[in-house]
Design a protein around this motif. Structure first.
Motif, short mmCIF file in Angstrom:
data_model
loop_
_atom_site.label_atom_id
_atom_site.label_comp_id
_atom_site.label_asym_id
_atom_site.label_seq_id
_atom_site.Cartn_x
_atom_site.Cartn_y
_atom_site.Cartn_z
N VAL A 1 7.71 -89.91 36.15
CA VAL A 1 7.22 -89.96 37.47
C VAL A 1 5.62 -89.54 37.67
CG1 VAL A 1 7.47 -88.29 39.36
CG2 VAL A 1 9.15 -88.72 37.91
N PRO A 2 4.82 -90.73 37.46
CA PRO A 2 3.49 -90.63 37.58
C PRO A 2 2.97 -89.99 38.70
CG PRO A 2 3.94 -92.79 37.08
CD PRO A 2 5.29 -92.01 37.02
N GLY A 3 1.87 -89.13 38.66
CA GLY A 3 1.30 -88.39 39.67
C GLY A 3 2.24 -86.99 40.20
N LEU A 4 3.36 -86.63 38.99
CA LEU A 4 4.04 -85.45 39.42
C LEU A 4 3.10 -84.26 39.62
CD1 LEU A 4 6.80 -83.96 39.75
CD2 LEU A 4 6.86 -83.79 37.22
N SER A 5 2.14 -84.30 38.75
CA SER A 5 1.07 -82.97 38.75
C SER A 5 0.32 -82.78 40.08
CB SER A 5 0.23 -83.01 37.74
OG SER A 5 -0.41 -84.45 37.47
N ASP A 6 0.23 -83.77 40.91
CA ASP A 6 -0.47 -83.81 42.29
C ASP A 6 0.43 -83.25 43.28
OD1 ASP A 6 -2.26 -85.40 41.20
OD2 ASP A 6 -1.52 -87.24 41.91
N HIS A 7 1.76 -82.79 42.90
CA HIS A 7 2.61 -82.15 43.95
C HIS A 7 3.00 -80.79 42.99
CE1 HIS A 7 2.93 -85.75 46.09
NE2 HIS A 7 2.85 -86.37 45.12
N PRO A 8 2.55 -79.75 43.18
CA PRO A 8 2.36 -78.70 42.63
C PRO A 8 3.99 -78.00 42.97
CG PRO A 8 0.54 -78.46 43.56
CD PRO A 8 1.14 -79.60 43.98
N ASP A 9 4.53 -78.05 43.95
CA ASP A 9 5.97 -77.48 44.16
C ASP A 9 7.13 -78.35 43.37
OD1 ASP A 9 5.53 -80.03 45.63
OD2 ASP A 9 6.49 -79.07 47.55
N ALA A 10 6.86 -79.81 43.39
CA ALA A 10 7.78 -80.61 42.47
C ALA A 10 7.63 -80.13 41.08
CB ALA A 10 7.54 -81.80 42.77
N ALA A 11 6.30 -80.13 40.52
CA ALA A 11 6.01 -79.94 39.18
C ALA A 11 6.36 -78.75 38.75
CB ALA A 11 4.35 -79.91 38.93
N ALA A 12 6.22 -77.55 39.65
CA ALA A 12 6.83 -76.34 39.24
C ALA A 12 8.22 -76.32 38.84
CB ALA A 12 6.23 -75.25 40.17
N MET A 13 8.93 -76.83 39.94
CA MET A 13 10.35 -76.99 39.84
C MET A 13 11.03 -77.56 38.61
SD MET A 13 11.22 -74.91 41.89
CE MET A 13 13.07 -74.77 41.41
N VAL A 14 9.98 -79.09 38.29
CA VAL A 14 10.62 -79.65 37.17
C VAL A 14 10.42 -78.80 35.84
CG1 VAL A 14 9.98 -81.78 35.79
CG2 VAL A 14 10.28 -81.89 38.32
#
Length: 119
Positions: free
Chosen positions: A32-45
């Motif tokens: 999932v390139p760009g995951l780190s651009d979405h802190p909410d999704a990155a935190a849950m992952v």
């Protein structure tokens, strides 16, 4: 159970969580390139990655699935709760990640102390 043994079990949980985070983090970054651009999704992952590592170790240590599920729920709860203030703009993505990590450690103690006390 002695305090030293209890602390050893807690440390095992923490180490296994970090193993899960470091082992699975690159997989998600690739998938999932760009995951780190979405802190909410990155935190849950990241919380899921840590839960997977902890769950695997707990299963090796012969914990029940219900105890594993409870431990994973308590560990991820701070991140879930912090999503609301993040989504409403009350906290930043950095605060979400930092506070989630800080709160996760005492949250994990809740099921550990309950089990330790025999309840």
């Amino acid at each position: 159970m002695t305090i030293l043994r209890f602390a050893g079990h807690y440390l095992e949980m923490v180490v296994s969580m970090f193993v899960g985070m470091f082992a699975l983090g690159p997989v998600w970054s690739w998938a999932v390139p760009g995951l780190s651009d979405h802190p909410d999704a990155a935190a849950m992952v990241m919380a899921v990655n840590m839960s997977i590592g902890m769950a695997l170790w707990m299963r090796i240590r012969k914990h029940s699935w219900s105890h594993i599920g409870e431990m994973c729920a308590w560990m991820t709860a701070p991140f879930v709760v912090l999503l609301v203030p993040y989504w409403t703009g009350l906290i930043s993505g950095d605060t979400l990640m930092t506070a989630g990590h800080i709160l996760m450690f005492p949250a994990m103690l809740v099921p550990m102390l309950r089990t330790h006390d025999g309840h």
